[in-house]
Scaffold this motif. Structure first.
Motif, PDB file in Angstrom:
ATOM      1  N   ARG A 153      25.565 -34.126 -19.121  1.00 20.70           N
ATOM      2  CA  ARG A 153      25.399 -33.437 -20.265  1.00 20.70           C
ATOM      3  C   ARG A 153      25.797 -34.155 -21.335  1.00 20.70           C
ATOM      4  O   ARG A 153      26.664 -34.854 -21.384  1.00 20.70           O
ATOM      5  N   THR A 154      25.113 -33.818 -22.711  1.00 19.41           N
ATOM      6  CA  THR A 154      25.520 -34.428 -23.759  1.00 19.41           C
ATOM      7  C   THR A 154      26.648 -33.931 -24.579  1.00 19.41           C
ATOM      8  O   THR A 154      27.021 -34.550 -25.694  1.00 19.41           O
ATOM      9  N   GLU A 155      27.395 -32.952 -23.817  1.00 19.11           N
ATOM     10  CA  GLU A 155      28.586 -32.386 -24.531  1.00 19.11           C
ATOM     11  C   GLU A 155      29.659 -33.598 -24.835  1.00 19.11           C
ATOM     12  O   GLU A 155      30.373 -33.397 -25.783  1.00 19.11           O
ATOM     13  N   GLN A 156      29.889 -34.512 -23.926  1.00 18.74           N
ATOM     14  CA  GLN A 156      30.966 -35.344 -24.257  1.00 18.74           C
ATOM     15  C   GLN A 156      30.773 -36.344 -25.345  1.00 18.74           C
ATOM     16  O   GLN A 156      31.855 -36.863 -25.896  1.00 18.74           O
ATOM     17  N   ALA A 160      33.450 -33.086 -27.741  1.00 21.03           N
ATOM     18  CA  ALA A 160      34.304 -32.844 -26.486  1.00 21.03           C
ATOM     19  C   ALA A 160      35.293 -32.068 -26.548  1.00 21.03           C
ATOM     20  O   ALA A 160      36.158 -32.019 -27.679  1.00 21.03           O
ATOM     21  N   ALA A 161      35.682 -31.038 -25.674  1.00 22.99           N
ATOM     22  CA  ALA A 161      36.926 -30.146 -25.940  1.00 22.99           C
ATOM     23  C   ALA A 161      38.081 -30.895 -25.500  1.00 22.99           C
ATOM     24  O   ALA A 161      38.332 -31.887 -24.872  1.00 22.99           O
ATOM     25  N   LYS A 168      45.995 -30.086 -14.485  1.00 25.09           N
ATOM     26  CA  LYS A 168      44.603 -30.458 -14.063  1.00 25.09           C
ATOM     27  C   LYS A 168      43.507 -29.410 -14.369  1.00 25.09           C
ATOM     28  O   LYS A 168      43.720 -28.334 -14.576  1.00 25.09           O
ATOM     29  N   ARG A 169      42.367 -30.179 -14.787  1.00 21.91           N
ATOM     30  CA  ARG A 169      41.106 -29.312 -15.325  1.00 21.91           C
ATOM     31  C   ARG A 169      40.726 -28.494 -14.246  1.00 21.91           C
ATOM     32  O   ARG A 169      40.643 -29.204 -13.079  1.00 21.91           O
ATOM     33  N   LYS A 170      39.978 -27.523 -14.425  1.00 16.91           N
ATOM     34  CA  LYS A 170      39.104 -26.994 -13.430  1.00 16.91           C
ATOM     35  C   LYS A 170      37.958 -27.864 -13.201  1.00 16.91           C
ATOM     36  O   LYS A 170      37.505 -28.652 -14.094  1.00 16.91           O
ATOM     37  N   THR A 171      37.427 -27.870 -11.998  1.00 13.52           N
ATOM     38  CA  THR A 171      36.152 -29.016 -11.661  1.00 13.52           C
ATOM     39  C   THR A 171      35.015 -28.706 -12.468  1.00 13.52           C
ATOM     40  O   THR A 171      34.463 -29.997 -12.737  1.00 13.52           O
ATOM     41  N   GLU A 172      34.689 -27.646 -13.147  1.00 14.63           N
ATOM     42  CA  GLU A 172      33.728 -27.451 -13.741  1.00 14.63           C
ATOM     43  C   GLU A 172      33.840 -28.099 -15.410  1.00 14.63           C
ATOM     44  O   GLU A 172      32.719 -28.250 -16.161  1.00 14.63           O
ATOM     45  N   TRP A 174      35.408 -31.114 -15.661  1.00 13.75           N
ATOM     46  CA  TRP A 174      35.635 -32.607 -15.430  1.00 13.75           C
ATOM     47  C   TRP A 174      34.578 -33.286 -16.043  1.00 13.75           C
ATOM     48  O   TRP A 174      33.390 -32.764 -16.088  1.00 13.75           O
ATOM     49  N   SER A 175      34.682 -34.474 -16.678  1.00 13.62           N
ATOM     50  CA  SER A 175      33.637 -35.325 -17.556  1.00 13.62           C
ATOM     51  C   SER A 175      33.063 -36.590 -16.196  1.00 13.62           C
ATOM     52  O   SER A 175      32.189 -37.139 -16.390  1.00 13.62           O
TER      53      SER A 175
END
Length: 227
Positions: A153-156, A160-161, A168-172, A174-175
């Motif tokens: 996705r182009t989010e990154q 980016a947040a 640890k981030r939630k899997t959803e 992850w970049s």
């Protein structure tokens, strides 16, 4: 599927926060139960191919670093028929899980081998002209190099947040996802998903230190109607 993730207390009362997960990126995997004997058979076939064509071709592999890439039609050769049949059989589970049209079936369209000695890697790339792609790990010594899947996705690159540090981030969220290679493991992933392979940092010399895989592209084919 809609699910409730929180009850938010406000001055006006309780508001329910719900979440829907759309457009997921799916990766399927399987550990083959007869991997030891199958891998021994496949290794012999790969070494025979490499002896016939020591130069190989260059795609995501870096030939100058020792990475060898076979031709792309191993699925048509008898020496690889057991693996080809096995992969195609397991693909029936993917088709069923996704609800694909039963008038078609998933099957390998191209297949090749890559051997990476210590120090070699594979550039980030996608697989045009295919629906799914996959990799089967024939040999993976410790440190052989993870496969990395990059968030498509182009989010990154937009905005980016920031996330909580040291948590640890939630899997959803992850970049990037890194998957450790394990001999006997099979992966299927969408062909449009960018992926790369980290350098092989295995200790040792000779064939035993190599990261050896079989890769393939997958497409749907129409079933022939019975006469």
């Amino acid at each position: 599927m809609t699910r409730t993730i929180a009850q938010i207390e406000t001055d006006a009362g309780t508001d329910e926060l719900r979440r829907d997960d759309y457009f997921p990126t799916l990766i399927y995997s399987s550990m083959l139960n007869d991997r030891a004997s199958l891998n021994e058979e496949i290794l012999t076939a790969i070494y025979a191919e490499r002896e016939k064509d020591t130069t190989g071709i260059e795609r995501s592999n870096i030939r100058a670093l020792g990475g060898w890439h076979s031709h792309n039609n191993l699925h048509k050769e008898q020496a690889f028929s057991n693996l080809t049949k096995r992969v195609n059989k397991i693909l029936t589970g993917v088709s069923s899980n996704l609800g694909y049209d039963t008038a078609s079936y998933l099957t390998i369209s191209t297949m090749w081998s890559i051997t990476n000695p210590p120090g070699s890697s594979n550039r980030a790339h996608v697989h045009p002209g295919a629906l799914w792609s996959g990799v089967y790990y024939v040999q993976a010594p410790e440190g052989a190099g993870n496969i990395s899947f990059t968030d498509p996705r182009t989010e990154q690159i937009m905005n980016a947040a920031s996330y909580l540090p040291n948590k640890k981030r939630k899997t959803e969220c992850w970049s990037k996802v890194n998957v450790k290679p394990v001999a006997g493991k099979l992966l299927f992933f969408p062909s449009w998903l960018y992926h790369s392979v980290a350098p092989n940092l295995a200790q040792g010399e000779g064939n035993e230190a190599e990261r050896i895989i079989i890769s393939f592209n997958i497409n749907q084919r129409k079933r022939q109607k019975k006469k």
